[in-house]
Design a protein around this motif. Structure first.
Motif, PDB file in Angstrom:
ATOM      1  N   GLU A  53      60.617  73.964  72.111  1.00 41.44           N
ATOM      2  CA  GLU A  53      59.610  75.009  72.689  1.00 41.44           C
ATOM      3  C   GLU A  53      59.352  74.651  74.046  1.00 41.44           C
ATOM      4  OE1 GLU A  53      55.464  77.240  71.965  1.00 41.44           O
ATOM      5  OE2 GLU A  53      56.130  75.864  70.667  1.00 41.44           O
ATOM      6  N   THR A  54      58.742  73.192  74.339  1.00 41.83           N
ATOM      7  CA  THR A  54      58.429  72.576  75.407  1.00 41.83           C
ATOM      8  C   THR A  54      59.550  72.693  76.366  1.00 41.83           C
ATOM      9  OG1 THR A  54      56.725  71.174  74.436  1.00 41.83           O
ATOM     10  CG2 THR A  54      57.566  70.521  76.808  1.00 41.83           C
ATOM     11  N   LEU A  55      60.827  72.325  75.873  1.00 44.92           N
ATOM     12  CA  LEU A  55      61.886  72.307  76.715  1.00 44.92           C
ATOM     13  C   LEU A  55      62.562  73.558  77.449  1.00 44.92           C
ATOM     14  CD1 LEU A  55      63.969  69.792  74.692  1.00 44.92           C
ATOM     15  CD2 LEU A  55      62.853  69.263  76.792  1.00 44.92           C
ATOM     16  N   LYS A  56      61.864  74.623  76.679  1.00 47.72           N
ATOM     17  CA  LYS A  56      62.101  76.166  77.070  1.00 47.72           C
ATOM     18  C   LYS A  56      61.492  76.419  78.243  1.00 47.72           C
ATOM     19  CE  LYS A  56      64.261  78.023  72.956  1.00 47.72           C
ATOM     20  NZ  LYS A  56      64.252  78.950  71.723  1.00 47.72           N
ATOM     21  N   THR A  57      60.433  75.751  78.599  1.00 48.58           N
ATOM     22  CA  THR A  57      59.593  75.982  79.805  1.00 48.58           C
ATOM     23  C   THR A  57      60.675  75.972  80.876  1.00 48.58           C
ATOM     24  OG1 THR A  57      58.948  73.839  79.895  1.00 48.58           O
ATOM     25  CG2 THR A  57      57.670  75.309  78.905  1.00 48.58           C
ATOM     26  N   LEU A  58      61.650  75.232  81.001  1.00 51.57           N
ATOM     27  CA  LEU A  58      62.600  74.914  81.879  1.00 51.57           C
ATOM     28  C   LEU A  58      63.311  76.360  82.167  1.00 51.57           C
ATOM     29  CD1 LEU A  58      64.349  71.470  81.550  1.00 51.57           C
ATOM     30  CD2 LEU A  58      63.095  72.407  83.616  1.00 51.57           C
ATOM     31  N   GLY A  59      63.233  77.271  81.482  1.00 55.94           N
ATOM     32  CA  GLY A  59      63.928  78.412  81.526  1.00 55.94           C
ATOM     33  C   GLY A  59      64.956  78.887  80.305  1.00 55.94           C
ATOM     34  N   ARG A  60      65.602  80.007  80.221  1.00 56.58           N
ATOM     35  CA  ARG A  60      66.474  80.196  79.566  1.00 56.58           C
ATOM     36  C   ARG A  60      67.880  79.634  79.541  1.00 56.58           C
ATOM     37  NH1 ARG A  60      66.142  85.651  77.303  1.00 56.58           N
ATOM     38  NH2 ARG A  60      68.383  85.893  77.216  1.00 56.58           N
ATOM     39  N   GLY A  61      68.406  79.127  78.302  1.00 53.73           N
ATOM     40  CA  GLY A  61      69.737  78.584  78.194  1.00 53.73           C
ATOM     41  C   GLY A  61      69.610  77.764  77.094  1.00 53.73           C
ATOM     42  N   PRO A  62      70.910  77.033  76.666  1.00 53.60           N
ATOM     43  CA  PRO A  62      71.031  76.212  75.623  1.00 53.60           C
ATOM     44  C   PRO A  62      70.143  75.023  75.698  1.00 53.60           C
ATOM     45  CG  PRO A  62      72.891  76.104  77.205  1.00 53.60           C
ATOM     46  CD  PRO A  62      72.048  77.301  77.447  1.00 53.60           C
ATOM     47  N   VAL A  63      69.631  74.460  74.567  1.00 55.60           N
ATOM     48  CA  VAL A  63      68.832  72.947  74.737  1.00 55.60           C
ATOM     49  C   VAL A  63      69.258  72.229  73.522  1.00 55.60           C
ATOM     50  CG1 VAL A  63      66.294  72.472  74.157  1.00 55.60           C
ATOM     51  CG2 VAL A  63      66.907  74.287  75.329  1.00 55.60           C
ATOM     52  N   VAL A  64      69.369  71.162  73.578  1.00 56.44           N
ATOM     53  CA  VAL A  64      69.627  70.135  72.443  1.00 56.44           C
ATOM     54  C   VAL A  64      68.558  69.158  72.634  1.00 56.44           C
ATOM     55  CG1 VAL A  64      71.200  68.054  71.610  1.00 56.44           C
ATOM     56  CG2 VAL A  64      72.016  70.309  72.437  1.00 56.44           C
ATOM     57  N   ARG A  65      67.997  68.929  71.614  1.00 49.23           N
ATOM     58  CA  ARG A  65      66.861  67.876  71.369  1.00 49.23           C
ATOM     59  C   ARG A  65      67.396  66.612  70.840  1.00 49.23           C
ATOM     60  NH1 ARG A  65      61.066  68.300  68.119  1.00 49.23           N
ATOM     61  NH2 ARG A  65      60.426  65.997  68.533  1.00 49.23           N
ATOM     62  N   ALA A  66      67.449  65.303  71.202  1.00 49.27           N
ATOM     63  CA  ALA A  66      68.113  64.226  70.565  1.00 49.27           C
ATOM     64  C   ALA A  66      67.018  63.309  70.543  1.00 49.27           C
ATOM     65  CB  ALA A  66      69.428  64.060  71.118  1.00 49.27           C
ATOM     66  N   ILE A  67      67.213  62.173  69.544  1.00 50.24           N
ATOM     67  CA  ILE A  67      66.698  60.907  69.482  1.00 50.24           C
ATOM     68  C   ILE A  67      67.326  59.973  69.063  1.00 50.24           C
ATOM     69  CG2 ILE A  67      65.890  61.406  67.179  1.00 50.24           C
ATOM     70  CD1 ILE A  67      63.615  59.599  69.783  1.00 50.24           C
ATOM     71  N   PRO A  68      67.840  59.058  70.344  1.00 47.78           N
ATOM     72  CA  PRO A  68      68.619  57.816  69.887  1.00 47.78           C
ATOM     73  C   PRO A  68      67.701  56.767  69.709  1.00 47.78           C
ATOM     74  CG  PRO A  68      68.308  58.250  72.422  1.00 47.78           C
ATOM     75  CD  PRO A  68      67.473  59.396  71.524  1.00 47.78           C
ATOM     76  N   ASN A  69      68.311  55.459  69.246  1.00 46.13           N
ATOM     77  CA  ASN A  69      67.589  54.394  69.265  1.00 46.13           C
ATOM     78  C   ASN A  69      67.835  53.088  70.176  1.00 46.13           C
ATOM     79  OD1 ASN A  69      69.929  53.379  67.944  1.00 46.13           O
ATOM     80  ND2 ASN A  69      68.823  53.517  65.806  1.00 46.13           N
ATOM     81  N   THR A  70      67.170  51.933  70.101  1.00 48.44           N
ATOM     82  CA  THR A  70      67.559  50.911  71.161  1.00 48.44           C
ATOM     83  C   THR A  70      68.901  50.298  71.032  1.00 48.44           C
ATOM     84  OG1 THR A  70      66.159  49.605  69.754  1.00 48.44           O
ATOM     85  CG2 THR A  70      64.944  50.771  71.574  1.00 48.44           C
ATOM     86  N   PRO A  71      69.584  50.310  69.731  1.00 50.46           N
ATOM     87  CA  PRO A  71      70.936  49.648  69.828  1.00 50.46           C
ATOM     88  C   PRO A  71      71.766  50.441  70.460  1.00 50.46           C
ATOM     89  CG  PRO A  71      69.978  49.627  67.636  1.00 50.46           C
ATOM     90  CD  PRO A  71      68.967  50.400  68.446  1.00 50.46           C
ATOM     91  N   SER A  72      71.321  51.726  71.177  1.00 46.47           N
ATOM     92  CA  SER A  72      72.075  52.120  72.180  1.00 46.47           C
ATOM     93  C   SER A  72      72.541  51.702  73.582  1.00 46.47           C
ATOM     94  CB  SER A  72      71.446  53.749  72.737  1.00 46.47           C
ATOM     95  OG  SER A  72      71.268  54.459  71.637  1.00 46.47           O
ATOM     96  N   SER A  73      71.509  50.700  73.733  1.00 46.12           N
ATOM     97  CA  SER A  73      71.797  49.729  74.897  1.00 46.12           C
ATOM     98  C   SER A  73      73.024  48.807  74.838  1.00 46.12           C
ATOM     99  CB  SER A  73      70.577  48.927  75.221  1.00 46.12           C
ATOM    100  OG  SER A  73      70.302  48.092  74.223  1.00 46.12           O
ATOM    101  N   VAL A  74      73.536  48.710  73.474  1.00 47.13           N
ATOM    102  CA  VAL A  74      74.693  47.893  73.345  1.00 47.13           C
ATOM    103  C   VAL A  74      75.964  48.861  72.833  1.00 47.13           C
ATOM    104  CG1 VAL A  74      73.484  45.746  73.286  1.00 47.13           C
ATOM    105  CG2 VAL A  74      73.919  46.954  71.168  1.00 47.13           C
ATOM    106  N   GLY A  75      75.496  50.251  72.971  1.00 43.99           N
ATOM    107  CA  GLY A  75      76.680  50.894  72.379  1.00 43.99           C
ATOM    108  C   GLY A  75      76.946  51.301  70.928  1.00 43.99           C
ATOM    109  N   LYS A  76      75.823  50.593  70.161  1.00 46.60           N
ATOM    110  CA  LYS A  76      75.638  50.589  68.779  1.00 46.60           C
ATOM    111  C   LYS A  76      74.460  51.649  68.374  1.00 46.60           C
ATOM    112  CE  LYS A  76      78.916  47.825  67.491  1.00 46.60           C
ATOM    113  NZ  LYS A  76      80.092  48.190  66.731  1.00 46.60           N
ATOM    114  N   GLY A  77      74.245  52.580  69.082  1.00 47.15           N
ATOM    115  CA  GLY A  77      73.029  53.774  68.836  1.00 47.15           C
ATOM    116  C   GLY A  77      73.108  54.567  67.773  1.00 47.15           C
ATOM    117  N   MET A  78      72.013  54.940  67.082  1.00 46.97           N
ATOM    118  CA  MET A  78      72.231  56.084  66.029  1.00 46.97           C
ATOM    119  C   MET A  78      71.385  57.181  66.774  1.00 46.97           C
ATOM    120  SD  MET A  78      73.139  57.242  63.278  1.00 46.97           S
ATOM    121  CE  MET A  78      73.404  58.690  63.718  1.00 46.97           C
ATOM    122  N   THR A  79      71.899  58.414  67.091  1.00 47.35           N
ATOM    123  CA  THR A  79      71.305  59.597  67.602  1.00 47.35           C
ATOM    124  C   THR A  79      71.401  60.606  66.394  1.00 47.35           C
ATOM    125  OG1 THR A  79      72.026  58.807  69.810  1.00 47.35           O
ATOM    126  CG2 THR A  79      71.202  61.260  69.673  1.00 47.35           C
TER     127      THR A  79
END
Length: 267
Positions: free
Chosen positions: A103-129
């Motif tokens: 809902e907050t992201l939609k304040t940017l206007g109409r269009g497709p939205v993806v909400r994601a949450i990665p974790n810190t192992p992403s910094s070494v390519g081993k993240g889980m999102t």
């Protein structure tokens, strides 16, 4: 199609944003088709890539093909109004900010939205999102999956409410593991090991167990049973950890607390 007029725009080039940028460049994305908006860019090799545009504010005259939001949730309310000129109804918005709702992201206007949450192992390519889509077609989801996969594994959920739970399990999860290393080392030291030896034993044990879990086709319960001899030392320890007031109930309370906090951040 990425182009100078419709580039991939990354907002925020900190730990997560920087890791994603490195992944995209390593996968062969042309730096000339990427714009990074970062007021205080860190001194990293990725941001120094020839052809890459790095700017402190949203540039004029472009519309993003994909707009990736990698800023801290605390500043999202300040940042979003400054980005509206970069989006039209075809622009895919991907946010990796914890607690920031669709809902907050939609304040940017109409269009497709993806909400994601990665974790810190992403910094070494081993993240889980974990990710959820709203108003996005198959091509949008496939594109978001490709962008997020540059830092590790992606799992999709159908209900946005589950993102808060995923935040508690995988987003915050690495901190639980790091604390387990601390606690295991402290217990070893208290039992008589030198502090430096206990620290190495605990750290390398978690690293090795994680590698085994990653490579083995067996589920965690089977791996646990495989190392537990009846009446042995592991069984004695697991009697404590698996007791009614042991690790299971404690982890349930921890995940519940983190889930509740994630929802508070989005309210």
């Amino acid at each position: 199609m990425l182009s100078p007029e419709r580039p991939l725009v990354l907002v925020g080039a900190g730990n997560m944003g920087g890791a994603m940028l490195e992944g995209w460049l390593a996968a062969g994305t042309s730096p000339r088709s990427i714009v990074v908006i970062e007021p205080s860019p860190p001194d990293t090799q990725a941001l120094a890539t020839p052809g890459l545009t790095v700017t402190a504010t949203a540039p004029d005259g472009i519309t993003a093909s994909t707009l990736v939001l990698a800023v801290k949730p605390q500043v999202m309310g300040e940042v979003l109004p400054k980005l509206t000129g970069l989006r039209d109804e075809a622009t895919l918005v991907v946010s990796i900010a914890a607690g920031i709702t669709i809902e907050t992201l939609k304040t940017l206007g109409r269009g497709p939205v993806v909400r994601a949450i990665p974790n810190t192992p992403s910094s070494v390519g081993k993240g889980m999102t974990a990710a959820v889509a709203d108003g996005a077609g198959e091509k949008d989801v496939a594109l978001a999956d490709k962008l997020l996969s540059s830092i590790g594994t992606v799992e999709w959920v159908d209900d946005e409410a589950l993102i808060d739970v995923a935040t508690a399990v995988s987003g915050s999860g690495p901190a639980y593991v790091f604390y387990l290393v601390e606690a295991l080392a402290a217990a070893g030291e208290k039992a008589g090991l030198p502090a430096d030896v206990a620290a190495v034993l605990a750290r390398r044990t978690i690293i090795g167990a994680g590698a085994l879990l990653d490579r083995s086709p067996l589920d965690p319960a089977t791996l646990r049973r495989n190392v537990t001899s009846p009446g042995g030392t592991t069984a004695a320890a697991l009697e404590v950890l698996m007791a009614g007031d042991g690790l299971g109930p404690l982890m349930e309370r921890a995940v519940a607390a983190a889930t509740a906090r994630s929802r508070e951040l989005g309210s």
